[in-house]
Motif scaffolding. Structure first.
Motif, PDB file in Angstrom:
ATOM      1  N   ALA A  23     -24.271  10.676 -32.242  1.00  0.00           N
ATOM      2  CA  ALA A  23     -24.139   9.385 -32.909  1.00  0.00           C
ATOM      3  C   ALA A  23     -24.415   9.554 -34.395  1.00  0.00           C
ATOM      4  O   ALA A  23     -25.460  10.088 -34.788  1.00  0.00           O
ATOM      5  CB  ALA A  23     -25.100   8.387 -32.299  1.00  0.00           C
ATOM      6  N   ASP A  72     -14.920   8.967 -31.375  1.00  0.00           N
ATOM      7  CA  ASP A  72     -14.613   7.552 -31.316  1.00  0.00           C
ATOM      8  C   ASP A  72     -14.968   6.976 -32.677  1.00  0.00           C
ATOM      9  O   ASP A  72     -16.157   6.791 -32.982  1.00  0.00           O
ATOM     10  CB  ASP A  72     -15.418   6.879 -30.196  1.00  0.00           C
ATOM     11  N   GLU A  75     -16.946   3.693 -32.622  1.00  0.00           N
ATOM     12  CA  GLU A  75     -18.356   3.872 -32.249  1.00  0.00           C
ATOM     13  C   GLU A  75     -19.070   4.839 -33.186  1.00  0.00           C
ATOM     14  O   GLU A  75     -20.286   4.997 -33.088  1.00  0.00           O
ATOM     15  CB  GLU A  75     -18.451   4.375 -30.817  1.00  0.00           C
ATOM     16  N   THR A  77     -19.005   8.056 -33.204  1.00  0.00           N
ATOM     17  CA  THR A  77     -19.662   9.017 -32.318  1.00  0.00           C
ATOM     18  C   THR A  77     -18.728  10.180 -32.027  1.00  0.00           C
ATOM     19  O   THR A  77     -17.522   9.983 -31.829  1.00  0.00           O
ATOM     20  CB  THR A  77     -20.095   8.342 -31.016  1.00  0.00           C
TER      21      THR A  77
END
Length: 122
Positions: A23, A72, A75, A77
């Motif tokens: 992340a 992604d 996101e 991430t």
């Protein structure tokens, strides 16, 4: 604050699978080359796979056909799906970000996560 935080490591038997996540905060994975590196005990850190802003990928020969990188952007991430794991894949896995494209050279990455441990037993 720019941060990369890995998760998803663990212990698995040979032939098994794991999915790592990274992340990102403070930077957009859509704008950087982001990749995975690993360091086994007593060995130097090595590049595993990278994906650039245009989603072009570069894999180390040792993981081609077994590992898949994806990201992604919504996101923010990065992921690493690891299939057909082998004991020699045992290492601490790090995600990293940099501006150079299509490179697995460690020195080309300036932002690093803290790592997540992957252990593959035979």
């Amino acid at each position: 604050q720019v941060r990369l935080v890995e998760s998803g490591g663990g212990s698995v038997q040979s032939g098994g699978s794991l999915r790592l996540s990274c992340a990102a905060s403070g930077l957009a994975v859509s704008l950087y080359s982001v990749g995975w590196f690993r360091q086994a005990p007593g060995k130097e850190r090595e590049g595993v796979v990278t994906i650039d802003p245009d989603s072009r990928t570069t894999y180390a020969d040792s993981v081609k056909g077994r590992f898949t990188i994806s990201k992604d952007n919504a996101e923010n991430t990065l992921y690493l799906l690891m299939d057909s794991l082998k004991p020699e894949d045992t290492a601490t896995y790090f995600c990293a970000a940099g501006v150079w494209q299509m490179t697995l050279q460690e020195s080309h990455y300036s932002i690093w996560g803290q790592g997540t441990q992957v252990t593959v037993s035979s």
